[in-house]
Design a protein around this motif. Structure first.
Motif, PDB file in Angstrom:
ATOM      1  N   GLU A   1       0.880  -1.208  -0.046  1.00 46.68           N
ATOM      2  CA  GLU A   1      -0.298  -0.091  -0.148  1.00 46.68           C
ATOM      3  C   GLU A   1       0.994   1.228   0.097  1.00 46.68           C
ATOM      4  O   GLU A   1       0.739   2.302  -0.788  1.00 46.68           O
ATOM      5  N   ARG A   2       2.049   1.245   0.813  1.00 49.20           N
ATOM      6  CA  ARG A   2       2.877   2.409   0.897  1.00 49.20           C
ATOM      7  C   ARG A   2       3.504   2.681  -0.539  1.00 49.20           C
ATOM      8  O   ARG A   2       3.737   3.646  -0.814  1.00 49.20           O
ATOM      9  N   LYS A   3       3.966   1.494  -1.188  1.00 52.67           N
ATOM     10  CA  LYS A   3       4.620   1.583  -2.421  1.00 52.67           C
ATOM     11  C   LYS A   3       3.796   2.131  -3.355  1.00 52.67           C
ATOM     12  O   LYS A   3       4.006   3.186  -4.172  1.00 52.67           O
ATOM     13  N   VAL A   4       2.579   1.865  -3.454  1.00 59.19           N
ATOM     14  CA  VAL A   4       1.462   2.273  -4.309  1.00 59.19           C
ATOM     15  C   VAL A   4       1.235   3.911  -4.083  1.00 59.19           C
ATOM     16  O   VAL A   4       1.299   4.586  -5.260  1.00 59.19           O
ATOM     17  N   GLN A   5       1.145   4.186  -2.996  1.00 57.48           N
ATOM     18  CA  GLN A   5       1.124   5.634  -2.757  1.00 57.48           C
ATOM     19  C   GLN A   5       2.353   6.480  -3.086  1.00 57.48           C
ATOM     20  O   GLN A   5       2.218   7.616  -3.429  1.00 57.48           O
ATOM     21  N   ARG A   6       3.304   5.880  -2.748  1.00 58.55           N
ATOM     22  CA  ARG A   6       4.544   6.708  -3.347  1.00 58.55           C
ATOM     23  C   ARG A   6       4.677   6.816  -4.720  1.00 58.55           C
ATOM     24  O   ARG A   6       4.927   7.779  -5.273  1.00 58.55           O
ATOM     25  N   ASP A   7       4.282   5.773  -5.482  1.00 55.90           N
ATOM     26  CA  ASP A   7       4.417   5.847  -6.816  1.00 55.90           C
ATOM     27  C   ASP A   7       3.384   6.750  -7.471  1.00 55.90           C
ATOM     28  O   ASP A   7       3.706   7.609  -8.445  1.00 55.90           O
ATOM     29  N   LEU A   8       2.090   6.867  -6.807  1.00 55.78           N
ATOM     30  CA  LEU A   8       1.072   7.699  -7.142  1.00 55.78           C
ATOM     31  C   LEU A   8       1.793   9.211  -6.879  1.00 55.78           C
ATOM     32  O   LEU A   8       1.267  10.099  -7.818  1.00 55.78           O
ATOM     33  N   GLN A   9       2.238   9.492  -5.729  1.00 56.89           N
ATOM     34  CA  GLN A   9       2.682  10.746  -5.425  1.00 56.89           C
ATOM     35  C   GLN A   9       3.753  11.304  -6.597  1.00 56.89           C
ATOM     36  O   GLN A   9       3.796  12.447  -7.108  1.00 56.89           O
ATOM     37  N   GLU A  10       4.673  10.233  -6.818  1.00 57.65           N
ATOM     38  CA  GLU A  10       5.649  10.422  -7.863  1.00 57.65           C
ATOM     39  C   GLU A  10       5.102  10.896  -9.276  1.00 57.65           C
ATOM     40  O   GLU A  10       5.607  11.836 -10.137  1.00 57.65           O
ATOM     41  N   ASP A  11       3.989  10.138  -9.660  1.00 53.57           N
ATOM     42  CA  ASP A  11       3.362  10.691 -10.942  1.00 53.57           C
ATOM     43  C   ASP A  11       2.611  11.841 -10.886  1.00 53.57           C
ATOM     44  O   ASP A  11       2.792  12.541 -11.939  1.00 53.57           O
ATOM     45  N   VAL A  12       2.209  12.252  -9.529  1.00 50.22           N
ATOM     46  CA  VAL A  12       1.371  13.434  -9.747  1.00 50.22           C
ATOM     47  C   VAL A  12       2.479  14.588  -9.755  1.00 50.22           C
ATOM     48  O   VAL A  12       2.348  15.821 -10.427  1.00 50.22           O
ATOM     49  N   ASP A  13       3.576  14.301  -9.226  1.00 52.27           N
ATOM     50  CA  ASP A  13       4.698  15.291  -9.155  1.00 52.27           C
ATOM     51  C   ASP A  13       4.942  15.495 -10.595  1.00 52.27           C
ATOM     52  O   ASP A  13       5.562  16.604 -10.903  1.00 52.27           O
ATOM     53  N   ASP A  14       5.515  14.402 -11.244  1.00 56.77           N
ATOM     54  CA  ASP A  14       5.709  14.547 -12.641  1.00 56.77           C
ATOM     55  C   ASP A  14       4.889  15.366 -13.517  1.00 56.77           C
ATOM     56  O   ASP A  14       5.181  16.216 -14.510  1.00 56.77           O
ATOM     57  N   LEU A  15       3.728  14.943 -13.305  1.00 53.43           N
ATOM     58  CA  LEU A  15       2.595  15.789 -13.939  1.00 53.43           C
ATOM     59  C   LEU A  15       2.574  17.359 -13.686  1.00 53.43           C
ATOM     60  O   LEU A  15       2.270  17.906 -14.625  1.00 53.43           O
ATOM     61  N   VAL A  16       2.597  17.560 -12.578  1.00 51.27           N
ATOM     62  CA  VAL A  16       2.585  19.042 -12.097  1.00 51.27           C
ATOM     63  C   VAL A  16       3.769  19.636 -12.580  1.00 51.27           C
ATOM     64  O   VAL A  16       3.544  20.774 -13.238  1.00 51.27           O
ATOM     65  N   HIS A  17       4.967  19.017 -12.846  1.00 57.13           N
ATOM     66  CA  HIS A  17       6.281  19.812 -13.238  1.00 57.13           C
ATOM     67  C   HIS A  17       6.260  19.891 -14.764  1.00 57.13           C
ATOM     68  O   HIS A  17       6.513  20.989 -15.349  1.00 57.13           O
ATOM     69  N   LEU A  18       5.541  18.820 -15.330  1.00 57.22           N
ATOM     70  CA  LEU A  18       5.414  18.687 -16.761  1.00 57.22           C
ATOM     71  C   LEU A  18       4.355  19.915 -17.235  1.00 57.22           C
ATOM     72  O   LEU A  18       4.653  20.658 -18.148  1.00 57.22           O
ATOM     73  N   TYR A  19       2.936  20.275 -16.538  1.00 61.81           N
ATOM     74  CA  TYR A  19       2.370  21.372 -17.084  1.00 61.81           C
ATOM     75  C   TYR A  19       2.461  22.493 -16.158  1.00 61.81           C
ATOM     76  O   TYR A  19       1.748  23.321 -16.381  1.00 61.81           O
ATOM     77  N   GLY A  20       3.597  22.523 -15.156  1.00 61.10           N
ATOM     78  CA  GLY A  20       3.835  23.932 -14.899  1.00 61.10           C
ATOM     79  C   GLY A  20       2.644  24.535 -13.874  1.00 61.10           C
ATOM     80  O   GLY A  20       2.427  25.549 -13.788  1.00 61.10           O
ATOM     81  N   LEU A  21       2.391  23.353 -12.935  1.00 61.40           N
ATOM     82  CA  LEU A  21       1.263  23.592 -11.981  1.00 61.40           C
ATOM     83  C   LEU A  21       2.030  23.770 -10.636  1.00 61.40           C
ATOM     84  O   LEU A  21       1.518  23.224  -9.693  1.00 61.40           O
TER      85      LEU A  21
END
Length: 749
Positions: free
Chosen positions: A62-82
């Motif tokens: 569960e913790r691993k999936v949460q970390r992966d999701l957080q990383e995906d969100v951070d990548d997308l925020v950085h990608l779109y300038g958010l």
């Protein structure tokens, strides 16, 4: 496995980023959205999740999936300038901490059945993970459901951007595979069970397509036919239009010419009448003028006499008397002169009678046209006749006006046209005529005359036309066939010869051949050997052809290419034998006494009581069977067509036979050729004998059909075709069975 379990699973960031795709709102609403969205690599995503499952227990996963999701969100925020707007990312993480249990039912409902079928390969791995105690939401399928649920249900818009998670494309629906005849629309087979189409009639889509194509082709054929008719009609209208223009021009010239001539004639008559009238005027005036002058002279004389008499009255008596005597003589002479006081010319003119007969003749000539010239009759066109009618055409190579045509004809007999034959006449307005009620395959002599008000034209040249032949008559009893071919025979059915024949054959409707008609053309005689397909059924028709066209179809005949099929030849039959109506049974009654001794013949058996069959002249393998009586003396086999008819079968080198004689309860079997036979004993008397003629290997074999026993085989020198032959030495009958398949045990010989 333990070493693998000890390794730290690494989640490929590029793989995780492919699980979610964020686009601007205008891109989401674009029609080209689906074309620019890359396909999701679900297999790699499942591998990553499976790796997570096999390494971590429930809490660690569960913790691993949460970390992966957080990383995906951070990548997308950085990608779109958010970076300044964490609304989307925070909510995404917050939603993920709630666990999958809240999204699992929804995610399960949104799962595509097609996707579930693709995941069957992972079932074994998932089951293995459950056995290790790592079940729950960490399964690969459930993790996928979580991501799909978020993809479908969650998306937030910032102040500057409106982003949505684009759901994966669903697999295409099952294609329509049946056609609803009631609704006239393609449907899926599963829809047949619904109320809308439950009672409707459905057909396979391919069959409906073929039916629609066939209907369209029929309509196209009708449309093409109508187009041709309309084009012909339009062409005819154009010809009529041009003819009207030409006729108008000719009539206009004719009227102008005649009216000018009439005007010239009238002017000439006018001048003549005016000159005559002027001459009469002159004569009248001259006569009146002469009378006027004479009257004036008389008047002057009278006045002079009066004056002289008045002067005499004033004279003396002596002078008066002297002058009176002279005056009296003078007055006597003057008074004796007769004065014409009648008018010599009357002032009125006589009524002039105008003769317009020549003008009337000219006026009548305006509407008078010359008689037409002789038409030119055309030669007979191919396929222009039937068995009872013929179409005759002619032309008029001039500008003559024609009101009607008179077509005359008579039959041609004994190659001498126009002798003692009744002439028939038909009146038509066109340059063609279909003459009916004629005799088939008969020549007729035609000629034509054009007519108008001026009279008839000279006759055209005579032309000979011919009607189509009568349909031939197929000789069903003489049809012979085998598995590869058939020999069709027929009678012409016409007194006069025909040019050729055409055989049409239609194969019985099967999936391979749907009643397709084939034709064999240009057959000069009344028989034809036609190559066919084995083990099929054909319907045969024959047409006769001449210059007039083809005849109608003959009555059909059926041909089966199963085994060899033939009839017995009556021309070869001995007088003591009788052939049944079906042509397959030969019977010998009690011995008959002939009225006279039979003369030697090349076709009919005279000494040997035998008959031959008409086998098809095709090299290959032929098989037939003969049903016999055990107590009957018979001979069966084959022989050349020119076998001596005064000798027994098997007594020469032109026949190969099996002979059976029965005497004193003993059966004797001989296999004869040129009076020789091998020493063979048969223990089981055959009731049905099978005969195999093999041209390819030059062999003739005999079999006991009931027990599938081979009896004997001849090695023959078959330099020409042979025919089945059958002989009866005593009263009895033989029944021939042909047109049958070759038994299995015969095929080995």
């Amino acid at each position: 496995m333990e070493e693998e379990a000890g390794e730290e699973p690494v989640l490929d960031r590029t793989t995780a980023s492919k699980d979610f795709h964020f686009y601007h709102m205008d891109l989401y609403d674009s029609e080209d959205r689906l074309q620019i969205i890359p396909e999701e690599n679900t297999s790699m995503r499942r591998e990553v999740v499976q790796a997570e499952m096999t390494k971590d227990p429930r809490g660690e996963g569960e913790r691993k999936v949460q970390r992966d999701l957080q990383e995906d969100v951070d990548d997308l925020v950085h990608l779109y300038g958010l970076e300044d707007e964490h609304e989307l990312g925070d909510e995404f993480v917050e939603e993920s901490r709630m666990g999958v249990s809240g999204y699992l039912p929804y995610g399960m409902k949104r799962r595509d059945p097609a996707r579930e079928q693709r995941d069957w390969r992972l079932e074994g791995e998932v089951a293995e993970a459950e056995d290790l105690g790592y079940g729950g939401w960490g399964l690969a399928g459930q993790c996928q459901d979580l991501r799909e649920a978020y993809r479908y249900t969650h998306g937030r818009a910032s102040e500057e951007y409106e982003c949505y998670v684009i759901p994966e494309e669903e697999d295409e629906e099952e294609a329509e595979d049946v056609f609803c005849a009631t609704c006239k629309t393609p449907i899926r087979a599963v829809e047949k069970a619904f109320d809308e189409h439950k009672e409707h009639e459905v057909t396979p889509l391919n069959k409906a397509l073929e039916s629609a194509k066939e209907e369209i082709h029929k309509n196209m054929y009708k449309l093409e036919k109508q187009i041709i008719e309309m084009e012909n009609f339009a062409s005819h209208l154009e010809e009529v239009f041009i003819t009207v223009e030409e006729n108008f021009g000719r009539q206009e010239q004719n009227f102008e010419l005649h009216y000018n001539e009439i005007l010239e004639t009238l002017a000439q008559k006018y001048e003549e009448k005016i000159q005559t009238l002027g001459q009469k005027k002159k004569e009248k005036l001259e006569a009146l003028y002469g009378q006027l002058v004479s009257c004036g002279e008389n008047l002057d004389t009278c006045k002079e006499l009066m004056e002289t008499i008045e002067e005499m009255c004033h004279e003396e008596k002596v002078d008066f008397l002297k002058d009176a005597v002279a005056m009296a003589d003078r007055l006597g002479k003057f008074l004796k002169t007769k004065t014409d006081v009648e008018i010599s010319a009357q002032p009125d003119f006589e009524d002039q009678t105008l003769d317009f007969s020549d003008v009337e003749q000219l006026m009548g000539s305006i509407n008078t046209i010359p008689a037409p010239s002789a038409p030119v009759i055309n030669p007979q066109a191919p396929n222009s006749a039937t068995g009872s009618s013929v179409r005759v055409c002619w032309s008029l190579y001039s500008d003559d006006t024609v009101e009607s045509y008179q077509l005359s004809y008579r039959p041609v007999q004994d190659s001498s046209p126009g002798k003692n034959q009744e002439v028939f006449t038909v009146t038509v307005k066109e340059t063609y005529c279909s003459v009916v009620n004629l005799e088939p395959n008969t020549q007729y002599e035609f000629w034509v005359i054009a007519q108008n008000r001026a009279g008839p034209s000279p006759s055209s040249e005579h032309a000979v036309y011919m009607t189509a032949p009568s349909p031939p008559i197929i000789k069903s009893k003489e049809i012979r066939s085998c598995e590869e071919a058939a020999l069709i025979c027929w009678e012409s059915g016409n007194l006069n010869p025909v040019d050729s024949y055409t055989v049409e054959l239609t194969q019985a409707e099967t999936p391979e051949a749907s009643g397709v008609t084939e034709s064999v053309v240009g057959i000069p005689t009344c028989e034809s050997l036609i190559q066919l397909q084995p083990r099929q059924c054909y319907t045969i028709f024959v047409r006769a052809l001449n210059v007039g066209g083809p005849s109608t179809r003959s009555e059909p005949a059926t041909v089966h290419t199963t085994g060899s099929y033939f009839h017995l030849n009556k021309d070869t039959c001995h007088p003591w034998l009788t052939i049944s109506k079906d042509g397959f049974t030969v019977v010998r009654s009690e011995r008959k006494i002939l009225a006279k001794e039979l003369l030697p013949s090349k076709t009919q058996f005279t000494r040997c009581v035998a008959v031959m069959g008409n086998l098809i002249p095709v090299r290959g393998r032929h098989y037939w069977e003969v049903e016999v009586d055990e107590c009957l003396d018979y001979t069966v086999g084959v022989a050349f067509e020119d076998v001596p008819k005064q000798e027994d079968l098997g007594a020469n080198c032109s026949s190969w036979c099996m002979r059976h004689t029965f005497a004193s309860s003993r059966h004797k079997y001989e296999f004869l050729h040129n009076r020789t036979t091998p020493d063979i004993r048969i223990t089981v008397s055959p009731k049905k004998i099978g005969i195999l003629l093999d041209y390819e290997n030059s062999k003739l074999s005999f079999f006991n059909v009931d027990i599938s026993q081979h009896l004997y085989t001849f090695n023959c020198q078959l330099h020409q075709f042979v025919h089945p032959c059958f002989s009866l030495e005593k009263p009895g009958c033989l029944k021939i069975h042909n047109g049958i398949s070759m038994p299995m045990h015969v095929t080995f010989y």
